[in-house]
Design a protein around this motif. Sequence first.
Motif, short mmCIF file in Angstrom:
data_model
loop_
_atom_site.label_atom_id
_atom_site.label_comp_id
_atom_site.label_asym_id
_atom_site.label_seq_id
_atom_site.Cartn_x
_atom_site.Cartn_y
_atom_site.Cartn_z
N PHE A 200 -28.07 -63.58 25.47
CA PHE A 200 -26.79 -62.65 24.98
C PHE A 200 -26.58 -62.82 23.52
O PHE A 200 -26.52 -63.91 23.04
CB PHE A 200 -25.45 -63.09 25.96
CG PHE A 200 -25.42 -62.71 27.39
CD1 PHE A 200 -26.09 -63.88 28.21
CD2 PHE A 200 -25.43 -61.41 27.83
CE1 PHE A 200 -25.89 -63.36 29.47
CE2 PHE A 200 -25.29 -61.11 29.02
CZ PHE A 200 -25.64 -62.35 30.10
N GLY B 25 -22.86 -58.77 24.25
CA GLY B 25 -23.53 -57.70 24.37
C GLY B 25 -23.86 -57.66 26.03
O GLY B 25 -23.55 -58.72 26.79
N GLN B 26 -24.78 -56.86 26.21
CA GLN B 26 -25.06 -56.57 27.74
C GLN B 26 -25.90 -57.66 28.45
O GLN B 26 -26.24 -57.90 29.51
CB GLN B 26 -25.52 -55.29 28.10
CG GLN B 26 -24.58 -54.04 27.57
CD GLN B 26 -24.90 -53.57 26.33
OE1 GLN B 26 -25.30 -54.20 25.35
NE2 GLN B 26 -24.50 -52.34 26.04
N TYR C 251 -10.48 -69.95 27.69
CA TYR C 251 -10.80 -68.48 28.06
C TYR C 251 -11.50 -68.40 29.41
O TYR C 251 -12.08 -69.32 29.80
CB TYR C 251 -11.79 -68.07 27.01
CG TYR C 251 -11.79 -68.40 25.71
CD1 TYR C 251 -11.92 -69.61 24.98
CD2 TYR C 251 -11.03 -67.29 24.77
CE1 TYR C 251 -11.64 -69.81 23.71
CE2 TYR C 251 -10.81 -67.50 23.52
CZ TYR C 251 -11.28 -68.69 23.04
OH TYR C 251 -11.03 -68.93 21.58
N TYR D 170 -13.83 -65.42 31.51
CA TYR D 170 -14.62 -64.40 31.36
C TYR D 170 -15.23 -64.06 32.75
O TYR D 170 -15.37 -64.90 33.66
CB TYR D 170 -15.86 -64.61 30.24
CG TYR D 170 -15.57 -64.79 28.94
CD1 TYR D 170 -15.22 -65.86 28.40
CD2 TYR D 170 -15.69 -63.54 28.13
CE1 TYR D 170 -14.97 -66.25 26.98
CE2 TYR D 170 -15.44 -63.90 26.68
CZ TYR D 170 -15.10 -64.90 26.34
OH TYR D 170 -14.75 -65.07 24.96
N GLN E 90 -18.76 -61.78 34.44
CA GLN E 90 -19.98 -61.47 34.04
C GLN E 90 -20.53 -60.60 35.08
O GLN E 90 -20.66 -61.09 36.39
CB GLN E 90 -20.87 -62.86 33.95
CG GLN E 90 -22.41 -61.85 33.50
CD GLN E 90 -23.25 -63.38 33.37
OE1 GLN E 90 -23.15 -64.72 33.68
NE2 GLN E 90 -24.57 -63.24 32.99
N MET F 58 -23.50 -55.58 31.86
CA MET F 58 -22.16 -55.66 31.09
C MET F 58 -21.96 -56.67 30.35
O MET F 58 -20.74 -56.97 29.67
CB MET F 58 -21.01 -55.18 31.99
CG MET F 58 -21.15 -54.22 32.75
SD MET F 58 -19.64 -53.58 33.81
CE MET F 58 -18.74 -52.68 32.37
N GLY F 59 -22.78 -58.04 30.38
CA GLY F 59 -22.50 -59.04 29.76
C GLY F 59 -21.25 -59.70 30.32
O GLY F 59 -20.77 -59.56 31.32
N LEU F 60 -20.53 -60.44 29.27
CA LEU F 60 -19.20 -61.27 29.65
C LEU F 60 -18.09 -60.43 29.16
O LEU F 60 -18.13 -60.16 27.83
CB LEU F 60 -19.49 -62.71 29.26
CG LEU F 60 -20.09 -63.74 30.14
CD1 LEU F 60 -21.47 -63.38 29.76
CD2 LEU F 60 -19.78 -65.11 29.49
N LEU G 127 -13.80 -60.50 28.59
CA LEU G 127 -12.77 -61.42 28.48
C LEU G 127 -11.45 -60.78 29.33
O LEU G 127 -11.12 -59.89 29.41
CB LEU G 127 -12.29 -61.56 27.06
CG LEU G 127 -11.24 -62.48 26.91
CD1 LEU G 127 -11.48 -64.06 27.34
CD2 LEU G 127 -10.70 -62.41 25.58
N TYR H 277 -6.75 -65.53 27.88
CA TYR H 277 -7.05 -66.75 27.16
C TYR H 277 -5.90 -67.34 26.82
O TYR H 277 -4.79 -66.80 27.28
CB TYR H 277 -7.75 -66.17 25.85
CG TYR H 277 -7.10 -65.20 24.94
CD1 TYR H 277 -6.97 -63.73 25.07
CD2 TYR H 277 -6.24 -65.81 23.94
CE1 TYR H 277 -6.49 -63.03 24.16
CE2 TYR H 277 -5.71 -64.87 23.04
CZ TYR H 277 -5.69 -63.55 23.19
OH TYR H 277 -5.06 -62.91 22.29
N LYS I 274 -3.35 -61.58 27.33
CA LYS I 274 -4.40 -60.58 28.00
C LYS I 274 -5.55 -60.47 27.41
O LYS I 274 -5.56 -60.32 25.95
CB LYS I 274 -3.59 -59.39 28.60
CG LYS I 274 -2.76 -59.65 29.31
CD LYS I 274 -1.91 -58.01 29.68
CE LYS I 274 -1.12 -58.21 30.83
NZ LYS I 274 -0.37 -57.14 30.98
N PHE J 267 -16.65 -67.12 34.56
CA PHE J 267 -16.67 -68.27 33.39
C PHE J 267 -15.58 -68.80 32.75
O PHE J 267 -14.94 -67.83 32.20
CB PHE J 267 -18.00 -68.06 32.36
CG PHE J 267 -19.28 -67.64 33.02
CD1 PHE J 267 -19.91 -66.67 33.41
CD2 PHE J 267 -19.96 -69.18 33.02
CE1 PHE J 267 -21.18 -66.73 33.99
CE2 PHE J 267 -21.54 -69.12 33.38
CZ PHE J 267 -21.96 -67.81 33.90
N PHE K 213 -18.86 -73.80 27.74
CA PHE K 213 -18.74 -72.98 28.72
C PHE K 213 -18.99 -73.73 30.16
O PHE K 213 -19.77 -74.74 30.16
CB PHE K 213 -19.90 -71.81 28.80
CG PHE K 213 -19.47 -70.71 27.98
CD1 PHE K 213 -19.86 -70.69 26.60
CD2 PHE K 213 -18.91 -69.56 28.55
CE1 PHE K 213 -19.52 -69.51 26.03
CE2 PHE K 213 -18.67 -68.55 27.79
CZ PHE K 213 -18.86 -68.56 26.47
#
Lengths: 116, 117
Positions: free
Chosen positions: A91, A107-108, B33, B35, B37, B41-43, B45, B48, B57, B90, B108
């Motif tokens: 990532f 990113g994705q 934080y 997140y 996943q 789309m990744g991570l 938020l 936090y 938010k 996460f 993390f």
Amino acid sequence: AQTVTQSQPEMSVQEAETVTLSCTYDTSESDYYLFWYKQPPSRQMILVIRQEAYKQQNATENRFSVNFQKAAKSFSLKISDSQLGDAAMYFCAYRTSIQGAQKLVFGQGTRLTINP
Amino acid sequence: NAGVTQTPKFRVLKTGQSMTLLCAQDMNHEYMYWYRQDPGMGLRLIHYSVGEGTTAKGEVPDGYNVSRLKKQNFLLGLESAAPSQTSVYFCASRTAGATERSRTEAFFGQGTRLTVV
């Protein structure tokens, strides 16, 4: 709002070869940080490398290096001498600063496969 | 050297059930934080916190609530779980430390895989 784009959902490379993962981002800020994180099957997020935007010199960590092109808003990761243990999801992330919280925008992801 | 610990690691919920995910860090970090996943789309938020007793938010806060009653703990609550909340969650923490380099790195947890059926 800042955005991070990784246009390669999957990549593969032969063991011992070199591979480059692409990342572009969009921001109006002049000072920021960029990161590459590795996520192996264990799900653990591991920081691979970081780059400060105000530094012109590209960051390097052993076999990992970046090509940071600030004007083009590009931040690619090069992995040299690929090893089986490099197989993971990678990532790219941008650190934004809002009220001191300095959130990460990801990113994705790119799934990297290492072929023996 | 525990770092950031998330509890539980896995959970299956029925639609409408509630649950709380716990994040605990032993590094005396100010910032924490949550997140989520999702594939492709990744991570992203969710919420936090910049310190004990404060929360804010993030990008995708709807359907979640958080609390930070103690500096070391950051709780994520789902009041009425929906299938759209099936994801890997996460937690991360970061110091407001003395050096810029120390402030840049987020640590993390190992994630919580939540399935809502």
